[in-house]
Design a protein around this motif. Structure first.
Motif, short mmCIF file in Angstrom:
data_model
loop_
_atom_site.label_atom_id
_atom_site.label_comp_id
_atom_site.label_asym_id
_atom_site.label_seq_id
_atom_site.Cartn_x
_atom_site.Cartn_y
_atom_site.Cartn_z
N SER A 1 -3.80 -8.93 7.49
CA SER A 1 -2.62 -9.72 7.82
C SER A 1 -2.51 -9.71 9.34
O SER A 1 -3.08 -8.84 10.01
N SER A 41 -1.05 -12.24 3.34
CA SER A 41 -1.83 -11.01 3.32
C SER A 41 -3.03 -11.27 2.42
O SER A 41 -2.88 -11.88 1.35
N LYS A 96 -7.42 -5.03 3.43
CA LYS A 96 -6.34 -6.02 3.46
C LYS A 96 -6.16 -6.52 4.90
O LYS A 96 -6.12 -5.74 5.83
N ASP A 134 -6.81 -10.02 0.61
CA ASP A 134 -7.70 -8.94 0.17
C ASP A 134 -9.15 -9.34 0.44
O ASP A 134 -9.62 -10.36 -0.06
N THR A 135 -9.84 -8.52 1.24
CA THR A 135 -11.23 -8.81 1.59
C THR A 135 -12.08 -7.56 1.44
O THR A 135 -11.56 -6.46 1.22
#
Length: 364
Positions: free
Chosen positions: A338, A329, A336, A331-332
């Motif tokens: 996935s 997963s 998030k 963080d961007t």
């Protein structure tokens, strides 16, 4: 003689060390030229800032990223040529392509070469072919088509709605999904037509729409055609409301359509510019006189995705990256990320937007 051998040995060691710490090549590909070049410009600007920011923080696994840029002009044959060029350059990661009709054939090349890629292309077939190398950071047309179709049924009761596509993999796929969603709610499109993208004269379509009493046009295709259709419909005395898809997130639409752009609704993922976690990056773009609309933040996020996956995998090798992306997963700036077994974003979302006064925002 011993001195020469020693010197040669040291030279080889030096070459090996240099090779070991060479830049990691990452790439983007999309329409850098042609009628959709403004979308390619968004992707380039997003990726360039992301690479600069990642390198400023020390790069990936102690190595700097170097960005390669491929221009496919949204042409499938050119996309395959770009893909082969990138394979020969030994890139570690591709963010691309943009048009689904380019992404689908190009992805076969990257898959065979075992290169991981992230894409915003929305045609379901991007991830339905069973390729293991592709990860979609946007939603799918069979998701945004439902949102658009339901919105049309709910908000334009009693209005005649036409569904038109540009025959592209993206455009036809989206238009079909919108029509299907409408029909599932008991509303049959009053007109179903196709146009050829890139033409300059859509007056024939405008006449058909007027004759059929169409008030709302659901369009599967790109912003360039929408601007022309709006202008030529107005010349025919027809005021249209247009519902489009994610490619309407381009201020070039306003430049081309003028005030008529205010008649354009469209579906797109939740606006990453409104993500509090992305505020610093949004400010950095705006300070550089770049408005991070459309796909700018997605290109930034794609590079973040690669960097985080490589750090988690402690490797830039294909099998390690693919495993990290499939299981992790991330963080961007777009939130998030996935992925499911097909490589689709597990948390896709589409909102309805409207252009007003040169800006787009969620419909009230």
């Amino acid at each position: 003689m011993k001195t020469r051998i020693l010197a040669a040995g040291l030279g080889l060691l030096s070459l090996a060390a240099t090779s070991a710490w060479a830049d990691i090549l990452v790439a983007i590909a999309g329409p850098m030229t042609g009628q959709y070049a403004s979308a390619g410009d968004q992707i380039r600007k997003g990726a360039e800032l992301a690479v600069a920011d990642i390198n400023a923080k020390g790069g990936v696994l102690g190595q700097k990223l170097k960005l390669e840029i491929g221009d496919d002009a949204c042409d499938p044959k050119q996309a395959v040529s770009v893909a082969n060029t990138m394979v020969n350059k030994k890139i570690a990661f591709m963010h691309g392509h943009w048009c689904s009709s380019s992404t689908i054939p190009a992805s076969e090349v990257y898959n065979e070469a075992q290169i991981v890629m992230a894409t915003v292309s929305t045609n379901p077939q991007v991830t339905e072919r069973g390729l293991k190398n592709i990860f979609r950071i946007m939603g799918r047309d069979d998701q945004q088509g439902v949102v658009a179709g339901n919105y049309l049924v709910d908000h334009f009761k009693g209005k005649k709605i036409a569904v038109v596509d540009d025959k592209s993999a993206y455009g036809k796929g989206l238009a079909d999904e919108i029509a299907k969603a409408m029909e599932a709610r008991g509303v049959k499109p009053a007109l179903r037509e196709s146009i050829t993208a890139g033409e300059k004269d859509y007056s024939g379509l405008a006449s058909k729409l007027k004759s059929a009493g169409i008030e709302v046009l659901a369009f599967g295709g790109y912003h360039t055609e929408v601007a022309l259709i709006l202008r030529q419909a107005q010349q025919a005395g027809l005021k249209l409301t247009v519902m489009g898809g994610d490619t309407m997130t381009n201020s070039e639409l306003v430049t081309a359509a003028g005030p008529m752009a205010d008649n354009v609704l469209f579906t797109f993922a939740p606006d990453p510019r409104k993500n509090p976690a992305a505020a610093a990056v949004v400010k950095k773009f705006r300070d550089a006189k770049v408005e991070p609309e459309g796909y700018v933040m997605y290109a930034y996020a794609a590079m973040q995705l690669f960097a985080e996956a490589a750090q988690k995998a402690k490797s830039t090798k294909y099998k390690d990256l693919e495993k990290a992306l499939r299981e992790g997963s991330f963080d961007t700036v777009i939130g998030k990320l996935s992925f499911d077994a097909k490589g689709d974003n597990k948390l896709p979302g589409f909102m309805v937007y409207q252009w007003k006064g040169g800006q787009y925002d969620y419909v009230k």
